[in-house]
Design a protein around this motif. Structure first.
Motif, PDB file in Angstrom:
ATOM      1  N   LEU A 162      42.097  45.571  23.714  1.00 27.13           N
ATOM      2  CA  LEU A 162      42.234  44.487  24.678  1.00 27.13           C
ATOM      3  C   LEU A 162      41.239  44.719  25.809  1.00 27.13           C
ATOM      4  O   LEU A 162      41.197  45.803  26.390  1.00 27.13           O
ATOM      5  CB  LEU A 162      43.669  44.471  25.236  1.00 27.13           C
ATOM      6  N   ALA A 163      40.447  43.692  26.097  1.00 30.60           N
ATOM      7  CA  ALA A 163      39.517  43.789  27.226  1.00 30.60           C
ATOM      8  C   ALA A 163      40.181  43.175  28.451  1.00 30.60           C
ATOM      9  O   ALA A 163      40.987  42.251  28.331  1.00 30.60           O
ATOM     10  CB  ALA A 163      38.218  43.059  26.899  1.00 30.60           C
ATOM     11  N   PHE A 164      39.859  43.681  29.607  1.00 35.97           N
ATOM     12  CA  PHE A 164      40.485  43.221  30.847  1.00 35.97           C
ATOM     13  C   PHE A 164      39.466  42.578  31.780  1.00 35.97           C
ATOM     14  O   PHE A 164      38.326  43.027  31.882  1.00 35.97           O
ATOM     15  CB  PHE A 164      41.115  44.409  31.600  1.00 35.97           C
ATOM     16  N   ASP A 165      39.927  41.537  32.453  1.00 39.93           N
ATOM     17  CA  ASP A 165      39.214  41.028  33.626  1.00 39.93           C
ATOM     18  C   ASP A 165      40.222  41.046  34.747  1.00 39.93           C
ATOM     19  O   ASP A 165      41.254  40.391  34.653  1.00 39.93           O
ATOM     20  CB  ASP A 165      38.728  39.590  33.396  1.00 39.93           C
ATOM     21  N   PHE A 166      39.937  41.794  35.759  1.00 40.29           N
ATOM     22  CA  PHE A 166      40.898  41.975  36.846  1.00 40.29           C
ATOM     23  C   PHE A 166      40.354  41.353  38.120  1.00 40.29           C
ATOM     24  O   PHE A 166      39.270  41.712  38.571  1.00 40.29           O
ATOM     25  CB  PHE A 166      41.164  43.476  37.031  1.00 40.29           C
ATOM     26  N   VAL A 167      41.093  40.396  38.659  1.00 33.91           N
ATOM     27  CA  VAL A 167      40.738  39.810  39.946  1.00 33.91           C
ATOM     28  C   VAL A 167      41.792  40.289  40.947  1.00 33.91           C
ATOM     29  O   VAL A 167      42.895  39.756  40.975  1.00 33.91           O
ATOM     30  CB  VAL A 167      40.745  38.267  39.894  1.00 33.91           C
ATOM     31  N   PRO A 168      41.496  41.320  41.723  1.00 34.93           N
ATOM     32  CA  PRO A 168      42.501  41.825  42.660  1.00 34.93           C
ATOM     33  C   PRO A 168      42.714  40.844  43.807  1.00 34.93           C
ATOM     34  O   PRO A 168      41.868  39.982  44.049  1.00 34.93           O
ATOM     35  CB  PRO A 168      41.909  43.143  43.159  1.00 34.93           C
ATOM     36  N   PRO A 169      43.857  40.955  44.476  1.00 31.35           N
ATOM     37  CA  PRO A 169      44.110  40.042  45.600  1.00 31.35           C
ATOM     38  C   PRO A 169      43.096  40.302  46.697  1.00 31.35           C
ATOM     39  O   PRO A 169      43.053  41.390  47.245  1.00 31.35           O
ATOM     40  CB  PRO A 169      45.520  40.432  46.066  1.00 31.35           C
ATOM     41  N   ASP A 170      42.265  39.324  47.004  1.00 31.73           N
ATOM     42  CA  ASP A 170      41.124  39.664  47.867  1.00 31.73           C
ATOM     43  C   ASP A 170      41.508  39.857  49.332  1.00 31.73           C
ATOM     44  O   ASP A 170      40.762  40.452  50.085  1.00 31.73           O
ATOM     45  CB  ASP A 170      39.944  38.705  47.669  1.00 31.73           C
ATOM     46  N   TYR A 171      42.695  39.408  49.729  1.00 34.64           N
ATOM     47  CA  TYR A 171      43.098  39.657  51.115  1.00 34.64           C
ATOM     48  C   TYR A 171      43.237  41.150  51.404  1.00 34.64           C
ATOM     49  O   TYR A 171      43.214  41.572  52.542  1.00 34.64           O
ATOM     50  CB  TYR A 171      44.435  38.957  51.427  1.00 34.64           C
ATOM     51  N   TYR A 172      43.410  41.942  50.347  1.00 34.12           N
ATOM     52  CA  TYR A 172      43.550  43.394  50.521  1.00 34.12           C
ATOM     53  C   TYR A 172      42.254  44.136  50.229  1.00 34.12           C
ATOM     54  O   TYR A 172      42.232  45.354  50.220  1.00 34.12           O
ATOM     55  CB  TYR A 172      44.648  43.925  49.600  1.00 34.12           C
ATOM     56  N   SER A 173      41.181  43.389  49.955  1.00 34.94           N
ATOM     57  CA  SER A 173      39.918  44.046  49.611  1.00 34.94           C
ATOM     58  C   SER A 173      39.117  44.375  50.858  1.00 34.94           C
ATOM     59  O   SER A 173      39.340  43.800  51.923  1.00 34.94           O
ATOM     60  CB  SER A 173      39.074  43.131  48.712  1.00 34.94           C
ATOM     61  N   ASP A 174      38.176  45.277  50.693  1.00 35.33           N
ATOM     62  CA  ASP A 174      37.280  45.608  51.806  1.00 35.33           C
ATOM     63  C   ASP A 174      36.143  44.587  51.896  1.00 35.33           C
ATOM     64  O   ASP A 174      35.641  44.319  52.974  1.00 35.33           O
ATOM     65  CB  ASP A 174      36.670  46.999  51.594  1.00 35.33           C
ATOM     66  N   PHE A 175      35.767  44.072  50.731  1.00 34.08           N
ATOM     67  CA  PHE A 175      34.634  43.146  50.693  1.00 34.08           C
ATOM     68  C   PHE A 175      35.030  41.884  49.934  1.00 34.08           C
ATOM     69  O   PHE A 175      35.887  41.931  49.056  1.00 34.08           O
ATOM     70  CB  PHE A 175      33.432  43.811  50.008  1.00 34.08           C
ATOM     71  N   PRO A 176      34.392  40.774  50.265  1.00 39.43           N
ATOM     72  CA  PRO A 176      34.762  39.520  49.609  1.00 39.43           C
ATOM     73  C   PRO A 176      34.191  39.431  48.188  1.00 39.43           C
ATOM     74  O   PRO A 176      33.304  40.188  47.823  1.00 39.43           O
ATOM     75  CB  PRO A 176      34.117  38.460  50.504  1.00 39.43           C
ATOM     76  N   LYS A 177      34.729  38.504  47.421  1.00 39.37           N
ATOM     77  CA  LYS A 177      34.180  38.243  46.091  1.00 39.37           C
ATOM     78  C   LYS A 177      32.933  37.380  46.246  1.00 39.37           C
ATOM     79  O   LYS A 177      32.846  36.551  47.143  1.00 39.37           O
ATOM     80  CB  LYS A 177      35.184  37.475  45.248  1.00 39.37           C
ATOM     81  N   ALA A 178      31.998  37.582  45.333  1.00 44.60           N
ATOM     82  CA  ALA A 178      30.827  36.706  45.304  1.00 44.60           C
ATOM     83  C   ALA A 178      31.267  35.416  44.624  1.00 44.60           C
ATOM     84  O   ALA A 178      31.230  35.299  43.417  1.00 44.60           O
ATOM     85  CB  ALA A 178      29.695  37.352  44.515  1.00 44.60           C
ATOM     86  N   CYS A 179      31.723  34.488  45.422  1.00 47.67           N
ATOM     87  CA  CYS A 179      32.297  33.286  44.843  1.00 47.67           C
ATOM     88  C   CYS A 179      31.262  32.570  43.963  1.00 47.67           C
ATOM     89  O   CYS A 179      30.136  32.321  44.388  1.00 47.67           O
ATOM     90  CB  CYS A 179      32.784  32.353  45.939  1.00 47.67           C
ATOM     91  N   MET A 180      31.650  32.247  42.730  1.00 47.09           N
ATOM     92  CA  MET A 180      30.776  31.573  41.773  1.00 47.09           C
ATOM     93  C   MET A 180      29.493  32.374  41.531  1.00 47.09           C
ATOM     94  O   MET A 180      28.515  31.824  41.050  1.00 47.09           O
ATOM     95  CB  MET A 180      30.405  30.161  42.256  1.00 47.09           C
TER      96      MET A 180
END
Lengths: 95, 373
Positions: free
Chosen positions: B220-238
């Motif tokens: 099984l391959a995983f794609d994990f999107v962690p809750p970004d409010y708890y991240s140090d850096f933002p996601k590169a949206c799109m």
């Protein structure tokens, strides 16, 4: 499980994974579920030999002969490439 | 600026859906059925997309199976040369329809999972009987060997079931599991207190995914999107605004991301009036936040500028009031305290009932009444 292929293992592209021409950017691209990966010349050379019937050893021997390169070196490259695809479930293996 | 061709297109075929998930990515103002593009127009949009370089097409909604022409649309997408992915709740996918989709060349199905059991899943999805039907569809997909990704949308109410979720993905024969923690846009923002995971859940999720990834390598391959409010850096949206993907809404409006319409000063063009190519390369909305020149000082001086491109524009707008600001999720953002405050407030607030998608006014009305009483 280990992702490394044994010499007799026969790799194949599972349903939903295919290589196509990228008619806008040029070159070939591996299409898989929600992923598109541009292939370099080495990737194309390897995947064009992934038929579902050829074993890892046969693929490596063919590449070594075609590119006049040592088999050990080729094996390392092919193994690394295939393990990467296997980790993402883009490559199946039959014993 | 050197603008590259788009790789992926999300086609929101309809906003209709039998489910009413309180975190739905559709806008809070849903489009009506009579405004949807017809079959031939969508087919033309698919051909245009392939012509400008799109390789991956995501047929989404709403529930795409709510479209009577979903099989014809799938066939049109494949005929255009696109890799065709159906993003679905499974509701409406009868065995006969699955056969027809398979014959039309559907490449892959992404099946949503609201919860690991009927009580939880049907409560979250706001649709009784949905879980049972989804499981039937999952088995029918497996029988046919159609490549399957399970998309588990995770939040406060189901993150504690993450291990069971992973087991289910294996049992259902999925090749891939998306552990997608809720992103706070639109409906999810209305339900933010209800959905916000705790810090402990967030840390547990990271550990559980890492362990499962190692254990299930090759299964099984995983794609994990962690809750970004708890991240140090933002996601590169799109992957950067207007750099890789575009989104077409049911009525043909073309967006740089699914939430972009929340940015009030942008105007969006429609495939009924302009070609996809013109919209992608010349459209004002696409050029508004392309590249890095527009980025604020905080980002211009940051070595992650080309990694996250300042994060999410819609989130910057929603939380800071400026779509051109650094995403306040970033710990370097001068407004990062806003995110910290929201997380702290969510932890101490009592979560009230969900406001279900499509039922907002009714629910809010009821809530106002009960407050008056």
């Amino acid at each position: 499980m280990t992702l490394a292929l044994a010499a007799d293992d026969r790799p194949y592209l599972p349903r939903g994974v295919r290589v196509v021409e990228d008619r806008v950017r040029g070159g070939k691209v591996l299409l898989a579920p929600e992923k598109a990966i541009a292939l370099d010349a080495i990737g194309v050379a390897i995947l064009s030999r992934v038929t579902g019937t050829a074993s890892l050893a046969e693929i490596v021997a063919d590449l070594a002969a075609t590119y006049d390169a040592p088999e050990a070196q080729i094996l390392e490259d092919v193994q690394r490439f295939m393990m990467g695809l296997r980790a993402r479930m883009f490559l199946g293996v039959r014993p | 600026m050197n603008v590259l061709p788009p790789i992926a297109m999300l086609a929101e075929l309809t906003h209709r859906c039998p489910l009413a998930c309180p975190y739905c990515s559709n806008p809070t103002e849903l489009q009506a059925a009579q405004d949807e593009l017809d079959t031939e127009t969508w087919a033309d949009v698919f051909r245009q997309a392939a012509d400008i370089g799109v390789l991956q097409l995501h047929l989404s909604g709403g529930e795409p199976a709510s479209r009577r022409d979903i099989v014809e649309l799938t066939a049109a997408a494949r005929a255009a040369g696109l890799y065709t992915n159906l993003i679905t709740s499974g509701i409406g996918l009868t065995p006969r329809r699955l056969d027809a989709l398979e014959a039309a060349g559907l490449d892959h199905i992404q099946l949503s999972l609201q919860g690991t059991n009927a009580d939880l899943a049907d409560w979250i999805g706001g649709y009784k009987g949905g879980f049972e039907r989804k499981m039937q569809v999952a088995h029918a997909i497996r029988e046919r060997g159609i490549p399957l990704t399970l998309n588990a949308v995770m939040h406060r109410h189901n993150l504690d079931d993450l291990e069971r979720t992973i087991e289910m993905a294996v049992e259902l024969g999925a090749r891939r599991l998306e552990v997608a923690c809720v992103q706070f846009h639109g409906w999810a923002t209305i339900n933010r207190v209800q959905l916000m995971p705790t810090r402990e859940q967030t840390e547990d999720a990271k550990r559980i995914v890492a362990e499962a990834e190692a254990r299930l390598r090759g299964v099984l391959a995983f794609d994990f999107v962690p809750p970004d409010y708890y991240s140090d850096f933002p996601k590169a949206c799109m992957g950067g605004w207007g750099s890789a993907g575009l989104n077409v809404t049911p009525n043909g409006t073309v967006l740089p991301c699914h939430a972009a319409e929340t940015i009030p000063h942008l105007t969006f063009e429609n495939v009924r009036h302009r070609t996809l190519s013109e919209i992608w390369y010349d459209g004002d909305a696409f050029n508004a936040y392309r590249g890095t020149d527009w980025l604020p000082e905080t980002c211009q001086t940051c070595d992650r500028m080309e990694i996250d491109f300042g994060g999410c524009r819609c989130q910057a707008l929603a939380l800071v009031g400026d779509a051109g600001a650094t995403d306040p999720v970033c710990r370097k953002s001068p407004q990062h305290f806003i995110v910290r405050d929201i997380v702290e407030a969510a932890a101490s607030e009592d979560a009230s009932d969900f406001v279900y998608r499509g039922k907002e006014l009714e629910r809010l009305g009821r809530r106002c009444q009960s407050k008056q009483a």
